[in-house]
Design an enzyme around this catalytic site. Structure first.
Site, PDB file in Angstrom:
ATOM      1  N   GLY A  71       0.854  -1.227   0.109  1.00 51.08           N
ATOM      2  CA  GLY A  71      -0.086  -0.165   0.000  1.00 51.08           C
ATOM      3  C   GLY A  71       0.687   1.397   0.145  1.00 51.08           C
TER       4      GLY A  71
ATOM      5  N   PRO B 151       4.795  -4.904  -1.031  1.00 52.54           N
ATOM      6  CA  PRO B 151       4.539  -3.763  -2.058  1.00 52.54           C
ATOM      7  C   PRO B 151       4.435  -4.267  -3.387  1.00 52.54           C
ATOM      8  CG  PRO B 151       6.833  -4.141  -1.626  1.00 52.54           C
ATOM      9  CD  PRO B 151       6.154  -5.192  -0.947  1.00 52.54           C
TER      10      PRO B 151
ATOM     11  N   ARG C 188       2.327  -1.501  -6.103  1.00 56.37           N
ATOM     12  CA  ARG C 188       2.652  -0.069  -6.824  1.00 56.37           C
ATOM     13  C   ARG C 188       4.084   0.511  -6.649  1.00 56.37           C
ATOM     14  NH1 ARG C 188      -2.199   3.004  -7.215  1.00 56.37           N
ATOM     15  NH2 ARG C 188      -2.925   1.761  -5.559  1.00 56.37           N
TER      16      ARG C 188
ATOM     17  N   CYS D 133     -17.364   2.882 -25.655  1.00 55.65           N
ATOM     18  CA  CYS D 133     -18.717   3.243 -25.715  1.00 55.65           C
ATOM     19  C   CYS D 133     -19.335   3.281 -24.385  1.00 55.65           C
ATOM     20  CB  CYS D 133     -19.859   2.276 -26.630  1.00 55.65           C
ATOM     21  SG  CYS D 133     -19.146   2.640 -28.332  1.00 55.65           S
ATOM     22  N   GLU D 134     -18.602   4.271 -23.591  1.00 55.66           N
ATOM     23  CA  GLU D 134     -19.023   4.504 -22.236  1.00 55.66           C
ATOM     24  C   GLU D 134     -18.973   5.944 -21.940  1.00 55.66           C
ATOM     25  OE1 GLU D 134     -20.137   2.373 -19.497  1.00 55.66           O
ATOM     26  OE2 GLU D 134     -20.080   0.483 -20.358  1.00 55.66           O
TER      27      GLU D 134
HETATM   28  N1  LLP Z   1      -1.201  -6.992  -0.067  1.00 57.02           N
HETATM   29  C1  LLP Z   1      -2.645  -7.086  -0.186  1.00 57.02           C
HETATM   30  C2  LLP Z   1      -3.242  -7.859   0.836  1.00 57.02           C
HETATM   31  C3  LLP Z   1      -3.340  -6.205  -1.231  1.00 57.02           C
HETATM   32  O1  LLP Z   1      -4.553  -6.547  -1.068  1.00 57.02           O
HETATM   33  C4  LLP Z   1      -2.650  -5.321  -1.938  1.00 57.02           C
HETATM   34  C5  LLP Z   1      -3.442  -4.625  -2.828  1.00 57.02           C
HETATM   35  C6  LLP Z   1      -1.372  -5.139  -1.847  1.00 57.02           C
HETATM   36  C7  LLP Z   1      -0.672  -5.847  -1.019  1.00 57.02           C
HETATM   37  C8  LLP Z   1      -0.574  -4.385  -2.646  1.00 57.02           C
HETATM   38  O2  LLP Z   1      -0.827  -3.115  -2.480  1.00 57.02           O
HETATM   39  P1  LLP Z   1      -0.167  -1.967  -3.240  1.00 57.02           P
HETATM   40  O3  LLP Z   1       1.373  -1.904  -2.442  1.00 57.02           O
HETATM   41  O4  LLP Z   1       0.070  -2.053  -4.484  1.00 57.02           O
HETATM   42  O5  LLP Z   1      -0.806  -0.522  -2.905  1.00 57.02           O
HETATM   43  N2  LLP Z   1      -6.349  -1.275  -8.346  1.00 57.02           N
HETATM   44  C9  LLP Z   1      -6.156  -0.221  -7.268  1.00 57.02           C
HETATM   45  C10 LLP Z   1      -5.378  -0.747  -5.982  1.00 57.02           C
HETATM   46  C11 LLP Z   1      -5.914  -2.215  -5.302  1.00 57.02           C
HETATM   47  C12 LLP Z   1      -5.092  -2.594  -4.494  1.00 57.02           C
HETATM   48  C13 LLP Z   1      -5.528  -3.947  -3.946  1.00 57.02           C
HETATM   49  N3  LLP Z   1      -4.696  -4.703  -3.018  1.00 57.02           N
HETATM   50  C14 LLP Z   1      -5.640   0.897  -7.852  1.00 57.02           C
HETATM   51  O6  LLP Z   1      -5.240   1.037  -9.039  1.00 57.02           O
HETATM   52  O7  LLP Z   1      -5.367   1.929  -7.312  1.00 57.02           O
END
Ligand code: LLP
Length: 440
Positions: free
Chosen positions: A246, A281, A283, A352-353
């Site tokens: 996150g 991580p 993103r 088409c949205e």
């Molecule tokens: N661990 C778990 C249990 C998760 O559910 C997630 C993301 C991560 C790690 C990784 O999170 P990150 O480091 O990538 O923030 N599609 C959305 C984000 C959804 C995240 C879902 N879970 C977007 O494009 O912002």
């Protein structure tokens, strides 16, 4: 080469945007558009940054496959010694086929099936992160049937408010579907003594995505540390703490979450207890390392608005439309009249949205038909959320490594779109009459 435009990897040479010196216009001509381009060096540097920040503690980086699950990306990430955070059998197979050892894989998700559990047990994953009591019961059953012990960490819902840009990506509050409340989780850990097919090895928490503040992590950390200490005193020693993922990145060029500040506290608190650390991580590893290239198809004005219609839209990059996500958009070739006044445009896709857009009311130098645009910070949740809606073929992906462009996924073809579909023979008149269907 000039200063980084979208991230240090994407800088201009003679006005033209490149990825580590490789012409993006050249890549678009060679591989077509829309096109995802990733920078291998940037991904490796982000992984190093995590290892450097958390060097004071035994640490496993379990890259979150959902952010970008391309096999080549997973392979390069795995080659650094990283593991994977997965949420489905499909992600498990991706990680394994990319060469990530099962022993470095953790499996989260609120809806694991018995078949997925069996496959992950067979592969020998590091641990299951269990998100409900009923899931724990099923995991125990599946492990018993196979005569093995399942390694488990409970995903705890710490009930913290996490400041995410959209409520869809907040997961740490009590009313979210994720995790198990603290008191119930404690009871489940204590039940372990009577459950020989479960082995409680860790504890897991993930509070949301695109968080740039350290405090919510520290609040969640304190909550689970109290649990770890109580459990140790109750004779349930845990080996690791997983603080989830996150960690926010700078979509507008600003700094993301300050890893060093987080690491200073986390490292100290885990060392005191001899706990290993896992982070998940996604993103923050791949986000800034990717761009989406798209060509301008048409421009038009209507209802006092100016539209730039591109060949990419919500099917290639869902984030703007789904979360109101903001991505920088820059011309790949700066016009001779660089410095031309900017006008507010809606950059919209061909789908088409009305909700199909990459940016709304965005000040941009008005592009010409055929101009190439780069959409920044698109390496995470870009291709992985792409769809075939409107029977659109998902784009190609290119990895720039050592200044060489490598095609890591070809553009889909029509055969890919219809794979698995079956047209049954038309029912005969007799069969239709027999079934009572009046419209043979
Ligand atoms: N661990 C778990 C249990 C998760 O559910 C997630 C993301 C991560 C790690 C990784 O999170 P990150 O480091 O990538 O923030 N599609 C959305 C984000 C959804 C995240 C879902 N879970 C977007 O494009 O912002």
């Amino acid at each position: 080469m000039g200063q980084g435009v979208l991230s240090p990897a994407f800088s201009r040479r003679d006005g033209e945007l490149t990825c580590r010196g490789v012409s993006l216009e050249g890549l678009a001509e060679r591989f077509g558009t829309p096109l995802y381009v990733y920078d291998a060096q940037g991904i490796a540097e982000r992984i190093q940054a995590f290892h450097h920040a958390f060097r004071g503690v035994e640490f496993l980086l379990a890259y979150s496959v959902k952010a970008n699950g391309n096999l080549a990306i997973l392979n390069r990430i795995g080659a650094t010694g990283a593991g994977a955070d997965i949420v489905s059998e499909g992600e498990l197979e991706r990680a394994l086929r990319a060469g990530i050892p099962a022993s470095r894989i953790v499996f989260a998700g609120v809806g694991k099936t018995a078949a997925e559990m069996a496959r992950a047990l067979e592969a020998g994953i590091h641990a299951f992160h269990v998100e409900s009591e009923e899931e724990l019961d099923l995991l125990e059953e599946v492990a018993r049937a196979r005569g093995v012990q399942a390694p488990v960490g409970i995903r705890v819902n710490p009930d913290v408010e996490s400041p995410t840009p959209h409520h869809y990506t907040a997961t740490g509050h009590a009313a979210s579907k994720f995790g198990i409340p603290v008191s119930r989780a404690m009871e489940l850990y204590r039940s372990g003594a009577d459950r020989p097919h479960l082995r409680f090895v860790g504890i897991d928490v993930h509070i949301g995505s695109q968080i740039v503040e350290v405090e919510p992590y520290l609040a969640a950390l304190e909550t689970v540390l109290v649990m770890v200490d109580e459990l140790r005193d109750a004779g349930v020693p845990l080996e690791y703490l997983d603080l989830g993922g996150g960690f926010g990145v700078g979509y507008r060029g600003e700094a993301g979450l300050p890893l060093d500040r987080l690491a200073a506290v986390v490292t100290k608190r885990l060392r005191e207890r001899g706990l290993r650390l896992i982070l998940e991580p996604g993103r923050s590893i791949v986000g800034e390392a990717g761009v989406l290239l798209t060509r301008v198809l048409y421009r038009k004005e209507s209802g006092g608005k100016r539209f730039v219609i591109t060949d990419a839209g919500m099917t290639e990059l869902l984030r703007p439309s789904h979360y109101g996500g903001w991505h920088r958009i820059v011309p790949v070739i700066q016009n001779a009249d660089a410095g031309a006044p900017e006008v507010a445009v809606d950059v919209v896709g061909p789908v088409c949205e009305s909700g199909d857009f990459l940016a709304l009311d965005r000040p941009l130098p008005l592009p010409e038909r055929g101009d190439l645009l780069a959409v920044g910070t698109a390496g995470a949740y870009g291709f992985s959320m792409a769809s075939n809606y409107n029977a659109r073929r998902r784009p190609a992906e290119v990895l720039v490594e050592n200044s060489r462009p490598l095609l890591i996924r070809r553009r889909e073809e029509v055969d890919d779109l219809i794979r698995g579909e079956v047209i049954p023979p038309l029912p005969t008149v007799a069969a239709a009459l027999h079934s009572g269907d009046p419209t043979p």
